[in-house]
Design a protein around this motif. Structure first.
Motif, PDB file in Angstrom:
ATOM      1  N   PHE A   1       0.809  -1.269  -0.018  1.00 13.13           N
ATOM      2  CA  PHE A   1      -0.036   0.111  -0.125  1.00 13.13           C
ATOM      3  C   PHE A   1       0.861   1.076  -0.060  1.00 13.13           C
ATOM      4  N   ARG A   2       0.679   2.111  -0.933  1.00 14.64           N
ATOM      5  CA  ARG A   2       1.335   3.549  -1.041  1.00 14.64           C
ATOM      6  C   ARG A   2       0.137   4.537  -1.171  1.00 14.64           C
ATOM      7  N   ASN A   3      -0.321   5.032   0.108  1.00 13.76           N
ATOM      8  CA  ASN A   3      -1.659   5.475   0.274  1.00 13.76           C
ATOM      9  C   ASN A   3      -1.512   7.176   0.343  1.00 13.76           C
ATOM     10  N   ALA A   4      -2.624   7.573   0.211  1.00 14.38           N
ATOM     11  CA  ALA A   4      -2.706   9.149   0.435  1.00 14.38           C
ATOM     12  C   ALA A   4      -3.462   9.666   1.327  1.00 14.38           C
ATOM     13  N   VAL A   5      -3.181  10.759   2.064  1.00 16.05           N
ATOM     14  CA  VAL A   5      -4.033  11.318   3.021  1.00 16.05           C
ATOM     15  C   VAL A   5      -4.765  12.431   2.482  1.00 16.05           C
ATOM     16  N   THR A   6      -5.943  12.623   2.872  1.00 13.69           N
ATOM     17  CA  THR A   6      -6.991  13.579   2.155  1.00 13.69           C
ATOM     18  C   THR A   6      -6.998  14.939   2.898  1.00 13.69           C
ATOM     19  N   ALA A   7      -6.492  15.715   1.977  1.00 17.38           N
ATOM     20  CA  ALA A   7      -6.523  17.337   2.389  1.00 17.38           C
ATOM     21  C   ALA A   7      -7.963  17.781   2.482  1.00 17.38           C
ATOM     22  N   ASN A   8      -8.097  18.660   3.818  1.00 13.47           N
ATOM     23  CA  ASN A   8      -9.187  19.326   3.990  1.00 13.47           C
ATOM     24  C   ASN A   8      -9.274  20.667   3.197  1.00 13.47           C
ATOM     25  N   PRO A   9     -10.511  20.947   2.397  1.00 11.43           N
ATOM     26  CA  PRO A   9     -10.551  22.119   1.610  1.00 11.43           C
ATOM     27  C   PRO A   9     -10.897  23.194   2.539  1.00 11.43           C
ATOM     28  N   ASP A  10     -11.172  23.001   3.700  1.00 16.10           N
ATOM     29  CA  ASP A  10     -11.411  24.034   4.961  1.00 16.10           C
ATOM     30  C   ASP A  10     -10.363  24.700   5.338  1.00 16.10           C
ATOM     31  N   LYS A  11      -9.099  23.824   5.139  1.00 18.50           N
ATOM     32  CA  LYS A  11      -7.877  24.205   5.899  1.00 18.50           C
ATOM     33  C   LYS A  11      -6.903  24.406   4.713  1.00 18.50           C
ATOM     34  N   GLY A  12      -5.771  24.779   5.114  1.00 19.58           N
ATOM     35  CA  GLY A  12      -4.660  25.273   4.018  1.00 19.58           C
ATOM     36  C   GLY A  12      -3.199  24.547   4.210  1.00 19.58           C
ATOM     37  N   PRO A  13      -2.225  25.552   4.034  1.00 15.68           N
ATOM     38  CA  PRO A  13      -1.036  24.752   3.944  1.00 15.68           C
ATOM     39  C   PRO A  13      -0.545  24.295   5.322  1.00 15.68           C
ATOM     40  N   GLU A  14      -1.224  24.890   6.470  1.00 17.83           N
ATOM     41  CA  GLU A  14      -0.610  24.338   7.688  1.00 17.83           C
ATOM     42  C   GLU A  14      -1.076  22.856   8.009  1.00 17.83           C
ATOM     43  N   GLN A  15      -1.853  22.259   7.233  1.00 20.26           N
ATOM     44  CA  GLN A  15      -2.153  20.881   7.394  1.00 20.26           C
ATOM     45  C   GLN A  15      -1.038  19.842   7.006  1.00 20.26           C
ATOM     46  N   ILE A  16      -0.340  20.377   6.131  1.00 22.43           N
ATOM     47  CA  ILE A  16       0.969  19.523   5.753  1.00 22.43           C
ATOM     48  C   ILE A  16       2.226  18.983   7.020  1.00 22.43           C
ATOM     49  N   ALA A  17       2.003  19.878   7.661  1.00 22.98           N
ATOM     50  CA  ALA A  17       2.931  19.526   8.763  1.00 22.98           C
ATOM     51  C   ALA A  17       2.310  18.075   9.424  1.00 22.98           C
ATOM     52  N   GLU A  18       0.949  18.027   9.661  1.00 24.15           N
ATOM     53  CA  GLU A  18       0.457  16.992  10.279  1.00 24.15           C
ATOM     54  C   GLU A  18       0.745  15.735   9.344  1.00 24.15           C
ATOM     55  N   PHE A  19       0.530  15.792   7.971  1.00 16.58           N
ATOM     56  CA  PHE A  19       0.888  14.913   7.045  1.00 16.58           C
ATOM     57  C   PHE A  19       2.351  14.298   7.162  1.00 16.58           C
ATOM     58  N   VAL A  20       3.210  15.334   7.251  1.00 11.77           N
ATOM     59  CA  VAL A  20       4.479  15.043   7.348  1.00 11.77           C
ATOM     60  C   VAL A  20       4.740  13.908   8.551  1.00 11.77           C
ATOM     61  N   LYS A  21       4.331  14.170   9.726  1.00 14.22           N
ATOM     62  CA  LYS A  21       4.430  13.237  10.984  1.00 14.22           C
ATOM     63  C   LYS A  21       3.723  11.953  10.524  1.00 14.22           C
ATOM     64  N   ILE A  22       2.495  11.996   9.817  1.00 12.69           N
ATOM     65  CA  ILE A  22       2.064  10.680   9.559  1.00 12.69           C
ATOM     66  C   ILE A  22       3.015   9.699   8.449  1.00 12.69           C
ATOM     67  N   ARG A  23       3.714  10.663   7.656  1.00  9.82           N
ATOM     68  CA  ARG A  23       4.587   9.719   6.627  1.00  9.82           C
ATOM     69  C   ARG A  23       5.809   9.342   7.394  1.00  9.82           C
ATOM     70  N   GLU A  24       6.077  10.034   8.472  1.00 10.89           N
ATOM     71  CA  GLU A  24       7.649   9.686   9.124  1.00 10.89           C
ATOM     72  C   GLU A  24       7.182   8.421  10.041  1.00 10.89           C
ATOM     73  N   ARG A  25       6.054   8.345  10.498  1.00  9.45           N
ATOM     74  CA  ARG A  25       5.821   7.261  11.404  1.00  9.45           C
ATOM     75  C   ARG A  25       5.552   5.837  10.731  1.00  9.45           C
ATOM     76  N   ASP A  26       4.901   6.208   9.582  1.00  5.33           N
ATOM     77  CA  ASP A  26       4.286   4.986   8.617  1.00  5.33           C
ATOM     78  C   ASP A  26       5.352   4.890   7.667  1.00  5.33           C
ATOM     79  N   GLN A  27       6.552   4.012   8.020  1.00  2.00           N
ATOM     80  CA  GLN A  27       7.395   3.777   7.144  1.00  2.00           C
ATOM     81  C   GLN A  27       7.622   2.087   7.026  1.00  2.00           C
ATOM     82  N   TYR A  28       6.475   1.390   6.791  1.00  2.00           N
ATOM     83  CA  TYR A  28       6.633  -0.168   6.847  1.00  2.00           C
ATOM     84  C   TYR A  28       6.846  -0.452   5.555  1.00  2.00           C
TER      85      TYR A  28
END
Length: 589
Positions: free
Chosen positions: A293-320
């Motif tokens: 699985f090489r998955n994608a996180v869904t960005a929220n259109p009600d938010k902006g660039p600030e949500q990318i920081a959370e996505f980075v944390k998810i990517r860093e912890r999910d390196q299986y």
């Protein structure tokens, strides 16, 4: 189906597809991964597949006869004769008896986790009329009398065109329990009065940005169908499935996938629904994932660039090894059947261009932030105007961050301005299409696509060959569960024929100039799918050094009519050298 290899191996070679169909192919062989050049004895392989028609889908589209596997990797691809060097006393040798071997199939956009809904909710996919839907719902309600709410999926827009299915139909079944049923395309929600009340939706409730509350044309009251972002008004109140339920759904998807030869997928639903990401993480930790699985996180259109920081944390912890998150999903517009796909020119049946879900400036800035953080954009785009805006954001990101190997992708591409095809090439963008849909489908084409788009636009739907002619990478996918039967062989057939099964009228071929070739279609489900998901270094073709992801087919696809491809049986599926599916488990070494 398979027997132990016991005889003398034939000495043929890696040859191109065209040469394979001619007499006397040239004698060439692919060097083993051991660095021996094949001249000396090599370390035995764990497995050797021989006497096959091995279509490698490598750079030169070579054919071979044999594949040797050691551990999780391919160590040799070439002739049967040279494969004998890899056979030791403990090597499992399988005589393929002329069966075909391909790289494992890659589904580049599939909602694997939504299999959960097929297990734990109302399944309407087998219904084809309002009467059948009502019967299925009644049976489920009778069997689940204590549920606080009822969810389901699978009703089809052509059954209830225009404003969609009505709340009164569901009220007659159960007026007290909130009922929320998602359409088969995932872009509309059919609800009863109790669900509307739970969400506080009344005649005075305005359409949310990026969504539509369908209304009775006489009274203005909500009629029972919610489109796009309006769906969330109800779904957030009803809630979703548990982590354990999602785990069960993902495991069931894996079982179905390997039966169809699918070894790598992208599920784009991380964070869109609660507990999906957590389910994947637990399965990865428990070593219960059997495909990649090489998955994608869904960005929220009600938010902006600030949500990318959370996505980075998810990517860093999910390196299986079999589970990683490497993309950001953007819902740019809706769908034609809901009149929410965003078009350059208005729809024919109503005065609207559709719905753009993201504010353009916010999308551009979010796209640039995701690109800078090393994410691939994975953009849902149906309409031609939506695709142009999506490409604009990718160009904006490139200007902000500089050009690099981003491989941002646009998914669906039902309508594309020909001028924008050139932009794909300039931006290095990838197209992800669903060839399963390449037909003039009964109920959709004549009753929705032509009336909604006009015949001129409808005839130009779903380009593919135009992209390939420009050297643009096109990956195929199913968009399961929108496409309930997601067998890649069916998608390969449909991409070649572009006509409904059993139809013989050439006038019914959908956009015939866009028909792809068999090599095109195989590549789109293998090496180009790998490229689209940034995994072409480990999978997508059968070459020494790559992971042993492969599928064995009952017949040679190059030797049968295109209209028969979907009926070919998958006999064996391997992921990283492990047998994850076999049509006959009693086969012996």
């Amino acid at each position: 189906m398979f027997k132990k290899w016991t005889g003398v191996l034939l000495a043929t070679a890696l040859v191109s597809p065209m040469a394979a169909l001619a007499q006397g192919p040239a004698q060439t062989a692919q060097a083993p991964a051991d660095g021996t050049g094949g001249a000396e004895a090599v370390q035995p392989a764990d497995q050797v597949l021989t006497n096959g028609i091995v279509y490698t889908v490598d750079r030169n589209r070579n054919f071979a006869e044999a594949v040797a596997i050691r551990g999780d990797k391919i160590v040799y691809v070439g002739s049967d004769e040279d494969a004998r060097k890899y056979v030791g006393k403990n090597t499992k040798v399988t005589d393929l008896q002329g069966k075909m071997v391909l790289p494992g199939f890659i589904d580049s956009h599939t909602h694997a986790s939504k299999t959960t809904g097929l297990i734990y909710s109302i399944d309407l996919f087998d219904g084809g009329s309002m009467e059948e839907y009502v019967a299925i719902i009644k049976e489920f309600v009778k069997a689940h009398p204590q549920e606080p709410s009822l969810q389901g999926r699978g009703w089809s827009n052509p059954v209830a065109p225009g404003i969609g299915p009505r709340k009164e139909v569901l009220d007659e079944i159960d007026a007290k329990t909130p009922i929320a049923l998602t359409s088969d395309d995932g872009h509309s929600l059919w609800v009863n009065s109790a669900a509307l009340a739970l969400a506080g939706i009344t005649k005075e409730t305005p359409n949310p940005e990026g969504g539509i509350i369908e209304r009775d044309p006489k009274t203005g009251e909500p009629s029972g169908t919610l489109r796009e972002k309006a769906m969330d008004l109800v779904l957030k109140k009803i809630g979703g499935y548990t982590v354990q339920q999602y785990k069960s759904g993902i495991e069931e998807y894996q079982r179905r996938a390997v039966e169809r030869g699918v070894t790598t997928v992208r599920d784009p639903d991380m964070l869109r629904y609660p507990n999906v990401l957590e389910a994947y993480e637990e399965l990865a930790k428990e070593n219960k994932l059997t495909i990649r699985f090489r998955n994608a996180v869904t960005a929220n259109p009600d938010k902006g660039p600030e949500q990318i920081a959370e996505f980075v944390k998810i990517r860093e912890r999910d390196q299986y090894p079999l589970f990683q998150v490497n993309a950001v999903k953007i819902f740019m517009d809706g769908v034609v059947e809901g009149a929410t796909a965003y078009l350059e020119k208005p729809y024919e049946h109503k005065e609207t261009n559709g719905e753009l879900i993201w504010d353009v400036d916010n999308y551009n800035k979010t796209a640039a932030a995701a690109d800078k953080a090393g994410f691939q954009l994975h953009v849902h785009s149906i309409g031609d105007a939506s695709t142009r805006i999506a490409l604009d954001g990718m160009e904006y990101a490139q200007k902000q961050n500089g050009a690099h190997d981003a491989r941002h992708s646009l998914v669906h591409l039902q309508l594309v301005n020909p001028q924008d095809i050139e932009r794909f090439q300039k931006l290095g963008a990838v197209g992800i299409v669903q060839p399963f849909w390449f037909m003039q489908e009964d109920g959709y084409y004549d009753e929705i696509e032509v009336p909604y788009l006009g015949e001129e636009r409808a005839k130009k739907e779903y380009p593919m060959k135009s992209f390939l002619n420009k050297g643009i990478h096109i990956a195929s996918s199913s968009d399961y569960i929108v496409t309930p039967e997601f067998n890649p062989l069916h998608g390969i057939q449909q991409g070649i024929t572009r006509i409904a099964e059993g139809e013989t009228d050439p006038g019914k071929i959908a956009n015939p100039d866009e028909r792809a070739t068999l090599p095109d279609m195989i590549a789109s489900f293998t090496i180009d799918g790998a490229y689209a998901n940034h995994v072409e270094d480990i999978t997508g073709s059968l070459e020494p050094g790559k992971k042993a992801d492969l599928v064995v087919l009952e017949q040679n696809l190059f030797a049968i009519p295109a209209a028969k491809i979907k009926d070919v049986k998958v006999l064996l599926t391997m992921v990283e050298g492990k047998e994850v599916y076999h049509s006959q488990k009693e086969t012996k070494k």
